[in-house]
Scaffold this motif. Sequence first.
Motif, PDB file in Angstrom:
ATOM      1  N   THR A   1      -4.134  39.767 -53.426  1.00  0.00           N
ATOM      2  CA  THR A   1      -2.705  38.988 -54.086  1.00  0.00           C
ATOM      3  C   THR A   1      -2.124  38.906 -52.454  1.00  0.00           C
ATOM      4  O   THR A   1      -1.902  39.811 -51.646  1.00  0.00           O
TER       5      THR A   1
ATOM      6  N   TYR B   1     -11.893  42.792 -51.115  1.00  0.00           N
ATOM      7  CA  TYR B   1     -10.962  43.410 -52.048  1.00  0.00           C
ATOM      8  C   TYR B   1     -10.612  42.213 -52.856  1.00  0.00           C
ATOM      9  O   TYR B   1     -10.784  40.892 -52.683  1.00  0.00           O
ATOM     10  N   LYS B   2      -9.471  42.510 -53.721  1.00  0.00           N
ATOM     11  CA  LYS B   2      -9.151  41.056 -54.928  1.00  0.00           C
ATOM     12  C   LYS B   2      -8.191  41.317 -54.660  1.00  0.00           C
ATOM     13  O   LYS B   2      -6.830  41.780 -53.908  1.00  0.00           O
TER      14      LYS B   2
ATOM     15  N   GLN C   1     -11.344  39.024 -49.121  1.00  0.00           N
ATOM     16  CA  GLN C   1     -12.590  39.284 -50.207  1.00  0.00           C
ATOM     17  C   GLN C   1     -13.527  39.137 -49.621  1.00  0.00           C
ATOM     18  O   GLN C   1     -14.367  39.664 -50.515  1.00  0.00           O
TER      19      GLN C   1
ATOM     20  N   GLY D   1      -4.687  44.004 -50.983  1.00  0.00           N
ATOM     21  CA  GLY D   1      -6.104  44.147 -51.441  1.00  0.00           C
ATOM     22  C   GLY D   1      -6.300  45.522 -52.439  1.00  0.00           C
ATOM     23  O   GLY D   1      -5.704  46.244 -52.456  1.00  0.00           O
ATOM     24  N   ASP D   2      -6.483  45.033 -53.971  1.00  0.00           N
ATOM     25  CA  ASP D   2      -6.540  45.954 -54.756  1.00  0.00           C
ATOM     26  C   ASP D   2      -5.086  46.351 -54.952  1.00  0.00           C
ATOM     27  O   ASP D   2      -5.076  47.629 -55.708  1.00  0.00           O
ATOM     28  N   ASP D   3      -4.513  45.486 -54.700  1.00  0.00           N
ATOM     29  CA  ASP D   3      -2.325  46.003 -54.769  1.00  0.00           C
ATOM     30  C   ASP D   3      -2.368  46.396 -53.918  1.00  0.00           C
ATOM     31  O   ASP D   3      -1.271  47.959 -54.683  1.00  0.00           O
ATOM     32  N   GLN D   4      -2.945  47.376 -53.176  1.00  0.00           N
ATOM     33  CA  GLN D   4      -2.588  47.942 -52.186  1.00  0.00           C
ATOM     34  C   GLN D   4      -2.103  46.811 -50.200  1.00  0.00           C
ATOM     35  O   GLN D   4      -3.496  46.115 -49.957  1.00  0.00           O
TER      36      GLN D   4
END
Length: 248
Positions: free
Chosen positions: A108, A105-106, A101, A144-147
Amino acid sequence: MTSPAGAVPAKRSTMAPQLKEAIRQLITQDEMGPGDQLPTEPELSEHFGVSRNKIREALKLLEQDGLVTAIQGRGRFVSALGSLPIERPVNVYESITALLQGLGYKVTNVVLSVEEGTADARVARELQLNEGDPVIRLVRLRLGDDQPMVFSINIVRRDALPGPLKFRNWGASVTKSLEGHGHYIAFSIARLSAANLPAEYSEAYDLARYDPWLLVEETCVTREGKRLLYAIDYHRSSEIAFNVVRRR
């Protein structure tokens, strides 16, 4: 009363670290470089809507991390380290979620497996257990951001997190879960190296293309000196790095 722009929630126990991160983000947003002078304490106090004492505490934390340099009679200035937007100080203990964060990054958290097991020789040594003592083994992939960003293997003393495994949210912070049982991590002993992800994981989750990773092995210690958590974290080396301050 409406909080001013940039205001930070006033929670006593976390105010200084929150302000520290907010000031660091301000440095990045304003594209401040090495040697640039920070706003004064009164200016920062007004910007964030908090007292000067709180600002001073946060600035002290930035100085300790080597991100800001204080020159008596002149003010505080951004260091070469503080001007880098991507890397993180290696001497700061923080959760993987907080780290990602902080890099913008978002996040998950994907739980790949959680199971009870026993300590092998390596884990027993790191957690000061006997071989065969019960442990919890948690494997997660942090996006991070789906990566894919961090592949984590956390091994926890079983007695530190009592109760059935199925009733716990394993996507949440392990550090926070330990705090819920009165165990507060004070510091960690860490080792950094370059490594490929073990084949059993890279093949199962199609992660070999991200080799090599920055491997951070941490043994986390409580305020009382008890070793509770052994973390094996593979950071995606093309996206995450750490800074270290070297002084003479």
